[in-house]
Scaffold this motif. Structure first.
Motif, mmCIF file in Angstrom:
data_model
loop_
_atom_site.group_PDB
_atom_site.id
_atom_site.type_symbol
_atom_site.label_atom_id
_atom_site.label_comp_id
_atom_site.label_asym_id
_atom_site.label_seq_id
_atom_site.Cartn_x
_atom_site.Cartn_y
_atom_site.Cartn_z
ATOM 1 N N ALA A 199 29.938 -1.293 72.623
ATOM 2 C CA ALA A 199 30.945 -0.232 72.513
ATOM 3 C C ALA A 199 32.157 -0.570 73.367
ATOM 4 N N LEU A 200 33.332 -0.346 72.795
ATOM 5 C CA LEU A 200 34.599 -0.488 73.510
ATOM 6 C C LEU A 200 35.164 0.914 73.679
ATOM 7 N N LEU A 201 35.216 1.381 74.922
ATOM 8 C CA LEU A 201 35.623 2.752 75.228
ATOM 9 C C LEU A 201 37.009 2.785 75.849
ATOM 10 N N GLY A 202 37.663 3.931 75.692
ATOM 11 C CA GLY A 202 38.974 4.107 76.306
ATOM 12 C C GLY A 202 39.674 5.318 75.735
ATOM 13 N N GLY A 203 40.693 5.783 76.438
ATOM 14 C CA GLY A 203 41.462 6.933 75.972
ATOM 15 C C GLY A 203 42.459 6.539 74.895
ATOM 16 N N ASN A 204 43.285 7.511 74.506
ATOM 17 C CA ASN A 204 44.315 7.253 73.505
ATOM 18 C C ASN A 204 45.334 6.251 74.033
ATOM 19 N N GLY A 205 45.764 5.333 73.172
ATOM 20 C CA GLY A 205 46.829 4.406 73.530
ATOM 21 C C GLY A 205 46.428 3.310 74.494
ATOM 22 N N THR A 206 45.133 3.049 74.647
ATOM 23 C CA THR A 206 44.694 2.028 75.610
ATOM 24 C C THR A 206 44.539 0.647 74.983
ATOM 25 N N GLY A 207 44.527 0.589 73.636
ATOM 26 C CA GLY A 207 44.411 -0.702 72.971
ATOM 27 C C GLY A 207 43.116 -0.899 72.199
ATOM 28 N N LYS A 208 42.304 0.163 72.078
ATOM 29 C CA LYS A 208 41.017 0.043 71.386
ATOM 30 C C LYS A 208 41.206 -0.356 69.924
ATOM 31 N N LEU A 211 27.230 -5.114 65.628
ATOM 32 C CA LEU A 211 28.187 -4.006 65.578
ATOM 33 C C LEU A 211 29.066 -3.951 66.819
ATOM 34 N N LEU A 212 30.363 -3.738 66.581
ATOM 35 C CA LEU A 212 31.315 -3.438 67.649
ATOM 36 C C LEU A 212 31.889 -2.061 67.355
ATOM 37 N N LEU A 213 31.615 -1.135 68.253
ATOM 38 C CA LEU A 213 31.963 0.270 68.082
ATOM 39 C C LEU A 213 33.087 0.649 69.041
ATOM 40 N N VAL A 214 34.209 1.131 68.497
ATOM 41 C CA VAL A 214 35.295 1.663 69.311
ATOM 42 C C VAL A 214 35.148 3.178 69.349
ATOM 43 N N GLU A 215 35.144 3.764 70.553
ATOM 44 C CA GLU A 215 34.888 5.193 70.675
ATOM 45 C C GLU A 215 35.612 5.804 71.871
ATOM 46 N N GLN A 216 35.921 7.114 71.744
ATOM 47 C CA GLN A 216 36.300 7.913 72.902
ATOM 48 C C GLN A 216 35.122 8.758 73.370
ATOM 49 N N ASN A 217 34.133 8.933 72.486
ATOM 50 C CA ASN A 217 32.968 9.757 72.786
ATOM 51 C C ASN A 217 31.996 8.955 73.655
ATOM 52 N N VAL A 218 32.103 9.133 74.965
ATOM 53 C CA VAL A 218 31.297 8.360 75.912
ATOM 54 C C VAL A 218 29.814 8.643 75.734
#
Length: 239
Positions: A31-40, A188-195
């Motif tokens: 999982a690649l986590l981060g807020g809005n506008g961070t580059g996910k 799988l590579l999952l981009v998420e804001q839902n920690v």
């Protein structure tokens, strides 16, 4: 399976990613986590070939895929489930699914088998197979988007915020569906804001902030929600 080595990428003269490196092992769920506008999302688009890589390398099973056009990367086993539950609204559910196998359209028997497999995995799609995709709920559209990607017979699936704007009950359904994809041998590579969702299903997490990896750790190594929130808010540096 997938390795990003010091990726620099962006839009025009604007750089969004500043040396992103990460690794997704074969059969893993990262999982690649981060807020809005961070580059996910930009990271996923760079992998998919939708954003030009200015520096660094993207290796898929040891092969540098930078010279491969975006439309040919699915033939390498790479499939992107885009953000926003994008579907062809004026086409039926089944027509949407068949579009996922367009580059394999000569293999009719295999496509029929794959369609049945998607319907087994997402039984609601079978019930709605003749319905226009634009009439589906948000959760159904997300299932359809994932199912359409599976029709390409990928080996590596990129998922861009599959839980966004969904009710908690539906998020649980999507998380279970993503976990079940590992039975197919997918990486799988999952981009998420839902920690919370990411910690429930991922093996390893990266946190991206300001276009740089700020934190990474195996999920079983005592990752704390409070610690992750500090990275989200920018209070700590790379560990």
């Amino acid at each position: 399976m997938l390795k990003l080595d010091s990726i620099v990428a962006g839009y025009g003269r604007t750089r969004i990613l500043h040396g992103v490196s990460l690794h997704v092992p074969k059969g893993g769920l990262v999982a690649l986590l981060g807020g809005n506008g961070t580059g996910k999302s930009t990271t996923l688009k760079a992998i998919a070939g939708l954003v030009k890589v200015q520096e660094g390398q993207i290796l898929l099973e040891g092969r540098d895929i930078d010279p491969v056009p975006a439309e040919q990367r699915s033939a390498l086993g790479l499939s992107l489930v885009p953000q926003g539950k994008e579907v062809f609204a004026g086409m039926s559910v089944e027509e949407n699914l068949l579009m996922g196998a367009y580059h394999r359209r000569k293999h009719r028997n295999e496509i029929a088998e794959d369609l049945e497999s998607v319907y087994q995995r997402f039984k609601r799609l079978r019930e709605r197979r003749k319905v226009y995709a634009g009439m589906l709920s948000g959760g159904e559209r997300q299932m359809l988007s994932i199912g359409r990607s599976l029709m390409a017979r990928p080996t590596m699936l990129l998922l861009d915020e599959p839980s966004a704007a969904l009710a908690p009950r539906v998020v649980e359904e999507i998380a279970e569906a993503i976990l079940s994809l590992r039975e197919l041998g997918l990486t799988l590579l999952l981009v998420e804001q839902n920690v919370g969702m990411a910690l429930d299903i991922a093996d390893y997490i990266y946190v991206i902030r300001g276009g740089r990896i700020a934190y990474e750790r195996a999920v079983g190594e005592g990752v704390a929600m409070e610690e992750l929130q500090e990275f989200y808010l920018g209070g700590k540096d790379h560990d």
